[in-house]
Design a protein around this motif. Structure first.
Motif, PDB file in Angstrom:
ATOM      1  N   THR A 212     131.958  49.622  96.245  1.00 42.18           N
ATOM      2  CA  THR A 212     131.816  49.874  97.674  1.00 42.18           C
ATOM      3  C   THR A 212     130.572  50.712  97.944  1.00 42.18           C
ATOM      4  O   THR A 212     130.606  51.937  97.832  1.00 42.18           O
ATOM      5  N   TYR A 213     129.492  50.046  98.276  1.00 40.30           N
ATOM      6  CA  TYR A 213     128.258  50.733  98.652  1.00 40.30           C
ATOM      7  C   TYR A 213     128.352  51.170 100.114  1.00 40.30           C
ATOM      8  O   TYR A 213     129.091  50.572 100.902  1.00 40.30           O
ATOM      9  N   PRO A 214     127.590  52.173 100.503  1.00 42.21           N
ATOM     10  CA  PRO A 214     127.547  52.527 101.929  1.00 42.21           C
ATOM     11  C   PRO A 214     127.103  51.314 102.745  1.00 42.21           C
ATOM     12  O   PRO A 214     126.160  50.609 102.370  1.00 42.21           O
ATOM     13  N   ALA A 215     127.783  51.071 103.863  1.00 46.76           N
ATOM     14  CA  ALA A 215     127.496  49.874 104.671  1.00 46.76           C
ATOM     15  C   ALA A 215     126.062  49.865 105.176  1.00 46.76           C
ATOM     16  O   ALA A 215     125.412  48.815 105.218  1.00 46.76           O
ATOM     17  N   TYR A 216     125.541  51.039 105.566  1.00 49.62           N
ATOM     18  CA  TYR A 216     124.169  51.080 106.091  1.00 49.62           C
ATOM     19  C   TYR A 216     123.167  50.619 105.036  1.00 49.62           C
ATOM     20  O   TYR A 216     122.196  49.925 105.336  1.00 49.62           O
ATOM     21  N   LEU A 217     123.394  51.000 103.761  1.00 51.81           N
ATOM     22  CA  LEU A 217     122.480  50.621 102.689  1.00 51.81           C
ATOM     23  C   LEU A 217     122.569  49.129 102.404  1.00 51.81           C
ATOM     24  O   LEU A 217     121.542  48.455 102.231  1.00 51.81           O
ATOM     25  N   TYR A 218     123.792  48.595 102.367  1.00 52.70           N
ATOM     26  CA  TYR A 218     123.981  47.162 102.145  1.00 52.70           C
ATOM     27  C   TYR A 218     123.315  46.358 103.254  1.00 52.70           C
ATOM     28  O   TYR A 218     122.670  45.330 102.999  1.00 52.70           O
ATOM     29  N   LYS A 219     123.458  46.828 104.495  1.00 56.50           N
ATOM     30  CA  LYS A 219     122.887  46.093 105.629  1.00 56.50           C
ATOM     31  C   LYS A 219     121.364  46.049 105.561  1.00 56.50           C
ATOM     32  O   LYS A 219     120.748  45.040 105.907  1.00 56.50           O
ATOM     33  N   ILE A 220     120.750  47.141 105.139  1.00 53.81           N
ATOM     34  CA  ILE A 220     119.290  47.147 104.998  1.00 53.81           C
ATOM     35  C   ILE A 220     118.857  46.090 103.986  1.00 53.81           C
ATOM     36  O   ILE A 220     117.924  45.308 104.233  1.00 53.81           O
ATOM     37  N   MET A 221     119.536  46.061 102.833  1.00 52.61           N
ATOM     38  CA  MET A 221     119.217  45.074 101.796  1.00 52.61           C
ATOM     39  C   MET A 221     119.456  43.657 102.313  1.00 52.61           C
ATOM     40  O   MET A 221     118.645  42.743 102.091  1.00 52.61           O
ATOM     41  N   LEU A 222     120.575  43.467 103.008  1.00 53.60           N
ATOM     42  CA  LEU A 222     120.939  42.148 103.522  1.00 53.60           C
ATOM     43  C   LEU A 222     119.924  41.625 104.525  1.00 53.60           C
ATOM     44  O   LEU A 222     119.421  40.497 104.412  1.00 53.60           O
ATOM     45  N   LEU A 223     119.619  42.442 105.533  1.00 52.80           N
ATOM     46  CA  LEU A 223     118.701  42.007 106.582  1.00 52.80           C
ATOM     47  C   LEU A 223     117.316  41.710 106.019  1.00 52.80           C
ATOM     48  O   LEU A 223     116.678  40.713 106.385  1.00 52.80           O
TER      49      LEU A 223
END
Length: 259
Positions: A212-223
């Motif tokens: 479970t990574y922080p959602a904000y960090l995952y979203k940056i990578m995803l976008l």
């Protein structure tokens, strides 16, 4: 959406993996304590490429732009053009710039600066302490000695009720069990290097599945991956330039492996 400022899911990883996946994808958002809802219909563009991301688009918009759709996954739609016909719908519009998103990140030092410290002796009866081992990625029994920069589960009064406790520069901070972004950010401090593996050959960062990574960090990578490639990432691998990943790792104090 990308700022680092969902009870404890560690023992229910398989059951709650999809909840975190939807959070990471931006399909749902937390609206208040332990309550979630579908994210508002949104459109995300960028300044470098023509790819556009639609979030939770109604069927009418999707049909009118069907010729522009490149890929779809759950509530995400990738379009091959920035000129999306949103008809008469109220749609949130955002522009994603990786460097701007990185600049929004704060180090733990700056994050904790905005938290209210507590007095340890005022916490009440502590029946058990567990310390998070970042290297092994698990909770371990702990004695009564609390170390700086370490995250603890502090069981109060009985073995079922706990809050998280974090000691930073000799100040104690109490964290509610549902403050997942705080907890998941602190878990990354001195974390296992296997959590972030960067391949110089592919220019991609690989994240661990079911961590479970922080959602904000995952979203940056995803976008960033979608804007760079026009595709949904596969096997938790995300396209990002090395210098930009190193900037993120420096701010968040991440351990990583270069391959």
């Amino acid at each position: 959406m990308l700022s680092n400022n969902i009870s404890d899911f560690e023992n229910n990883k398989l059951n709650f993996h999809y909840l975190f996946q939807l959070l990471n994808l931006g399909i749902i958002d937390k609206v208040e304590k332990n309550r979630y809802s579908l994210s508002n219909t949104s459109i995300i563009t960028n300044t470098k490429h023509n790819y556009t991301i639609g979030i939770n688009f109604p069927e009418e918009i999707l049909k009118s732009n069907n010729h522009l759709i490149k890929q779809q996954y759950l509530g995400l739609t990738i379009f091959e053009d920035a000129n999306i016909n949103i008809l008469d719908y109220d749609v949130n519009k955002m522009v994603f710039v990786l460097n701007d998103s990185i600049d929004l990140l704060h180090s733990v030092k700056l994050i904790v600066k905005n938290w209210e410290p507590v007095i340890y002796n005022d916490l009440g009866q502590i029946t058990k302490l567990e310390k998070y081992n970042s290297e092994k990625r698990k909770w371990e029994k702990s004695n009564d000695i609390i170390e700086n920069n370490k995250l603890y589960k502090c069981y109060l009064y009985n073995g079922n009720y706990f809050k998280y406790l974090f000691l930073f520069k000799n100040k104690y901070f109490l964290i509610e069990p549902d403050e997942y972004e705080k907890v998941n950010t602190l878990k990354l401090i001195n974390g296992n290097k296997s959590l972030f593996k960067y391949s110089k050959l592919s220019g991609e960062i690989k994240l661990k599945s079911y961590y479970t990574y922080p959602a904000y960090l995952y979203k940056i990578m995803l976008l960033n991956h979608i804007m760079e490639t026009g595709d949904i990432p596969v096997n938790n691998q995300f396209r990002i330039e090395l210098k930009q990943f190193l900037k993120i790792s420096k701010i968040l104090n991440l351990n990583y492996t270069l391959e």
